[in-house]
Design an enzyme around this catalytic site. Structure first.
Site: not given
Length: 542
Positions: A184, A330, A436, A441
């Protein structure tokens, strides 16, 4: 009762054998540092793979050893893909755009035995070599072009092959054998290694070839612009070979609009794949040069959300359909694919669907959950943490004893998303990037898509910046097109009526450039640090 079928192992070796026997005359065309247009056929490629496999044995490589690469998309890199994995070694592709200390960490953590590197990366490795565990280096060039280097135990790739016979028997491997390794990008903490098995890679390749996914066939000419060091170029080096499609590899010119245009036109490219920044470069060149790309019919984009302006320009000016895809390291990386929306769907609904990341490929299960882990409805409204599972999803990271899964066996992607009743995934943010404000949100991705769709905006990012009253408020950062004079107030006014009023950013800052990660994504982490003490305008949001 057991079925009565052959129990053949799912191996990348089978892809290679099938291609060599069935499509021996198909072409692979490459741009390399030593050859602006190298051209050969599948039979030549796999003959050289056998030589390389033999050469790796002579270098002392043993089954399970990791063989690192720092290389662009070209025929030599493709040979390394197959020669390593099919001989029981692990092909470890390394992103050369990472910071040097990350490259050092990755090579040493993977315990790479040998490193195969493009000539332009020799200076980078010279600075790191004293700290690396690798035994030696193979530079991807002919012997007479081997750079004068301080790298220890350094040889030319072509010299290695010249010294080897092509008589090599591919070993009978277990499909659970490791085939490839990719780390990653390490935006938080050290990069993590994802170790792919032959089985996962073969099943993943089948999935990418489905009609409602990449749908690549024998008649296609495939141009993978997405790097081969980035999650196996989204499996195209396997998929194109499996179906006998012509491969066109851009080498170090993957961001050069002129070279890409020439490759598309002279080689008859029909499908290409890359991140949105690549398409911006290509479209910019086409605009300036007045050239066309007649053979290209579709492009696949992923890595970050694709602005509607790119999709619209491709389709209206060049007749090229743009497909959204989503995945991650992944996941090998395929998660979802946005197939062509039927022409019968009304334009406004079609646009909304195309801006989503598409439906799950067969083999991937998805769900969204709340903070307590309770599954949320697939109504297109509720959004929560996106979790996945399937045969090509990571179970644990390389050299880690800790499972990467939840208690009930799902992988948490780190994305926040919605799933609608028709199965369309809509990524609303990364968990760490969602804003937030006052307990509610706000999706930065939706705001960014609207911003980039405005005239004269080259690039845009929205971050949550600290606010004394609302905890966080969205801050819009915009890079204008060259020569454009943008007014922040006009940019903010353009949001009105398109999102809830309390979503509209409280401020807009015009910047010369935005920081990017090694994989080409905008680095929100760096932006949050840069603007952590941002001074807001006096007027507060309603």
């Amino acid at each position: 009762m057991q079925g009565l079928m052959m129990d053949d192992q799912l191996l990348l070796t089978a892809i290679m054998r099938h291609a060599e026997q069935t499509y021996p005359d198909q072409e692979i065309v490459s741009v390399t540092a030593d050859n602006p247009r190298h051209r050969y056929r599948f039979r030549d490629a796999f003959q050289r793979c056998r030589k390389l496999a033999r050469g790796l044995q002579l270098l002392g490589a043993s089954p399970g050893d990791r063989i690192g690469t720092l290389a662009w998309n070209d025929y030599r890199h493709l040979e390394i893909y197959y020669a390593t994995s099919c001989s029981g070694l692990v092909c470890h592709t390394i992103n050369p755009r990472l910071f040097p200390d990350q490259i050092e960490y990755i090579i040493n953590h993977a315990q790479d035995r040998w490193l195969f590197i493009d000539p332009m990366f020799v200076p980078l490795l010279e600075k790191l070599s004293s700290k690396l565990v690798a035994e030696g280096y193979v530079v991807l060039c002919p012997a007479d072009q081997l750079p004068d280097t301080s790298l220890p135990n350094c040889i030319s790739y072509e010299q290695l092959l010249e010294e080897c016979t092509d008589e090599f028997e591919w070993p009978a491997l277990s499909e659970q054998c490791a085939a490839a390794l990719c780390y990653t990008s390490g935006t938080t903490g050290n990069p993590k290694g994802v170790l792919y098995s032959h089985r996962a890679m073969v099943v993943h390749t089948y999935a990418t070839l489905l009609p409602d996914v990449f749908g690549v066939g024998r008649q296609d000419v495939v141009l993978p612009i997405v790097p081969m060091f980035h999650v196996n170029a989204w499996s195209l080096p396997y998929g194109a070979v499996a179906v006998g499609a012509k491969l066109v590899l851009p080498g170090p010119k993957m961001a050069d609009g002129e070279t890409l245009t020439d490759l598309i036109n002279t080689e008859g490219v029909t499908i290409s794949a890359g991140v949105p920044t690549v398409w911006l470069a290509l479209l910019g060149y086409l605009r300036e040069s007045g050239k066309s790309i007649e053979s290209l019919t579709r492009v696949v984009t992923g890595g970050s959300a694709c602005p509607w302006s790119i999709m619209e320009e491709f389709e209206q000016e060049h007749g090229v359909y743009t497909h959204h895809a989503w995945g991650m390291t992944e996941m090998s990386p395929l998660g979802t694919y946005n197939a062509r929306v039927p022409d019968t769907v009304p334009a406004d609904k079609a646009r909304a669907l195309r801006m989503k990341q598409g439906r799950a490929a067969f083999g991937v299960e998805m769900r969204i959950v709340d903070d307590a882990g309770t599954e949320l409805p697939r109504d297109g409204i509720a959004f929560g943490a996106l979790q996945v599972r399937g045969p090509w999803v990571c179970e644990r990271y390389f050299r880690s004893d800790k499972s990467a899964l939840t208690a009930d066996g799902w992988f948490d992607t780190g994305d926040v998303a919605t799933i609608d009743p028709d199965g369309y995934l809509g990524i609303t943010d990364r968990t760490k990037d969602v804003i937030k404000s006052g307990g509610e949100w706000i999706s930065s991705i939706e705001l960014e898509n609207l911003a980039v769709g405005q005239p004269d905006v080259a690039e845009a990012a929205v971050i949550g910046a600290q606010h004394p009253k609302w905890a966080e408020r969205p801050l819009l950062l915009v890079v204008p097109e060259p020569g454009a004079n943008l007014a922040p107030s006009a940019l903010l006014a353009a949001f009105e009526g398109k999102v809830a009023s309390w979503w509209i950013p409280d401020d807009c800052v015009i910047v010369e450039s935005l920081p990017h990660t090694a994989t080409g994504k905008i680095s929100k982490k760096d932006l949050r640090t840069q603007f952590e003490n941002h001074q807001w305008p006096q007027e507060e949001p309603a």
